[in-house]
Enzyme design. Sequence first.
Site, PDB file in Angstrom:
ATOM      1  N   ASP A 122       0.109 -21.107   8.117  1.00 13.51           N
ATOM      2  CA  ASP A 122      -1.250 -21.586   7.851  1.00 13.51           C
ATOM      3  C   ASP A 122      -1.433 -21.889   6.357  1.00 13.51           C
ATOM      4  O   ASP A 122      -1.204 -21.033   5.507  1.00 13.51           O
ATOM      5  CB  ASP A 122      -2.210 -20.472   8.303  1.00 13.51           C
ATOM      6  CG  ASP A 122      -3.676 -20.772   8.058  1.00 13.51           C
ATOM      7  OD1 ASP A 122      -4.001 -21.895   7.636  1.00 13.51           O
ATOM      8  OD2 ASP A 122      -4.495 -19.871   8.311  1.00 13.51           O
ATOM      9  N   HIS A 133      -8.884 -17.274   6.839  1.00 13.22           N
ATOM     10  CA  HIS A 133      -7.552 -17.773   6.482  1.00 13.22           C
ATOM     11  C   HIS A 133      -6.999 -17.076   5.244  1.00 13.22           C
ATOM     12  O   HIS A 133      -7.750 -16.677   4.341  1.00 13.22           O
ATOM     13  CB  HIS A 133      -7.612 -19.288   6.227  1.00 13.22           C
ATOM     14  CG  HIS A 133      -8.041 -20.075   7.424  1.00 13.22           C
ATOM     15  ND1 HIS A 133      -7.155 -20.532   8.371  1.00 13.22           N
ATOM     16  CD2 HIS A 133      -9.268 -20.474   7.832  1.00 13.22           C
ATOM     17  CE1 HIS A 133      -7.825 -21.190   9.307  1.00 13.22           C
ATOM     18  NE2 HIS A 133      -9.106 -21.167   9.009  1.00 13.22           N
TER      19      HIS A 133
END
Length: 553
Positions: free
Chosen positions: A194, A367
Amino acid sequence: MAKKGKLKIIPLGGMTEIGRNLTVFEYGDDIIVVDCGLAFPDDDMLGVDLVINDITYLEKNREKVRGIVLTHGHEDHIGGLPYFLKSINVPVYGTRLTLGLVEYKLKEHNILSKCKLCRVSAGDTVTLGCFKVEFIRTNHSIADAVAMAITTPIGTVVHTGDFKIDCTPIQGEMIDLARFGELGRNGVLALLSDSTNVERPGYTMTERNVGYKFEEIIKGCNKRIIIATFASNVHRVQQIINTAASHGRKVAVSGRSMENIVEVAILLGYMKVPEGVLINIDSIGKYNPDQLVIVTTGSQGEPMSALFRMAFSDHKKVELTKDDLVILSASPIPGNEKTVSRVVNELFKTGAEVIYDSSAEMHVSGHACQEELKIILGLTKPKYFIPAHGEYRHLKLHAMLAELMGVPAKNTFILTDGNVLEINEKTAHISGTVPAGQILVDGLGVGDVGNIVLRDRKHLSQDGLIVIVLTISKEGNLVAGPDIISRGFVYVREAEDMIEHAKEVALDSFTKCREKGVSDWATLKSSLKNNVSAYLYEKTKRSPMILPVIMEI
C-alpha cells in the site's frame, strides 16, 4: 527435474490511481484475482455513476480463473464484484465482515443465490489451483482487513492490501507483524504494498485518538451533534456510540450506506450497541438537542448524501440550526477538496457550529505512513518490490523508500494497469500488456457510455443544443420550416433576431443544396449544420451542438 514456469502479476486496476483495485496472479493454467473494486467518476464523466475494470483478459481466460480473494470491504476493493460475477462466476473468499458487505451488494443485483461466498479468517490458508493463499491479520479503517501471502511454484508473494500498524486497535488484535517476519525469514519473492500515505513521515495515529477527541467534545457540549464519517469505518461509529451512550445521548443514523453497514456490523457482532441507545431517524423530534448524536454519510461532500442534503436544507428529517454542532470526521480524498469546501460553507450558512479542520484531530488515516512501510519492507525483505494502491507519485516515492531499505532499484517495478510482470526463478521483467481500462456504468448501462458519449455530454453542458427541423415532400420540396429549437444555448426571447436569422441561414443552405441537385439527407444535414454553426459562432463565439432533423411527408 521439470523446468518451472513463469508467474505473471497483472494489475487491471489500482495502479497509478486510487480505486478500481484488481490484481491478477497467473501461473500456467491457474489464475487468481485479488480484490475487485470500483472507482467513482471524475468531474468530466458527466452522468456516469460508477467506474469498473475492463476484465476482457479474464473473460478470454475464464476457464483458468480459480477464485477471487478479498483483502477488505471497502468499495474500491469489492464494489466491482457484482459486475464481475455476472460475467465470470467463481468462488469469492473473504473475512466475515467483508462477505457481509458483499452479500448486500449481490442482493441489490439479484445474484446472491447464484454466487459462492467462502468465509475465511486471519490465519487460514486456501488452495486455488497451484496457489496457496494465506490470510494475515492487519489493521485498517474497516474491521476484518487482511493481507495475503500467496505461495506459488516459484516462491511467495506478499500482498499487504490497505493497512496500517495500530498497536491499540478498537477491536481485535494489532497487525500480525510476527507472521510478516516469518515470511521474510523463509524468503519473499515479491512484495506488493500500500502506497497511499507514503508522502507522510512517521507513523499513522491510532484510531483510539479520535475516540478521545469525541469524549472531549461531547462531554462539554449542550448542542445536538451531527458527525459525518465514512460509513465503512465501523470502529469510528462504535466509538461515537460508546461516547454518546456514556453521556446519556441517543444515536440516530442517516444515509443509506451508513444504515446498511451499521445493520451488517451489528448482525455480525462487529458493533455492540447498548440497549435503547440507537433510535430511528424519524424519532429525533422527541428529544432535546443535548440528548442526540446523529451519525451521517457525506464526509466527502457527495451530492445527494445525507450531510449534503442537510447543508442545503433539503433533508426530510434534519434541519440544521444554531443549536447544532457538525463534525467532519474524515479528511477529503484527493480531488474532493472543492466539494467538501462547498458543503462546509453551506453548513456555516445554516448557523451551525462546524468542526472540519485536520488540526482538530477528528480523523486518523487507515493507511501506513513512511515508518510503517519501512517496517513491512524490513520484515519481509522481498527480492522484488511492486508499490501498489496509489497515484504515480505515490508509487515512485514508495520505490525510492524501498531502495533506502535495500531493495535494488532494478528489482522494483512501477506498473501501470494492464502491464504484465513476468517472474521466473532468476529474473523479472515487464513482458507486455493486456487490455485494461475503465468501463463506465450509467444507470443500468454497463460500458455503453464511451468517450464519444462523454464528449457529447461535455459539449452539451458547455454550449447547449440547437435543433433545426425541416419538413420536405417526397419530391424534395420544402413543406414547412426550418424551425429552430434551442436548449442551453441562449434565452430565445432575448435573442429572437439571431434565431430568426439562423433560420434564414438554414433556409438558404437548403435552397442552395436543392439547386445543386443534392437530395441525400446526409449531405443536406451536413450543409445545414456547418452553415448554421458558422453563423452562430460568428455572433456568439460559442459552438452549440447542432442537430438537423429532416422529416418527409
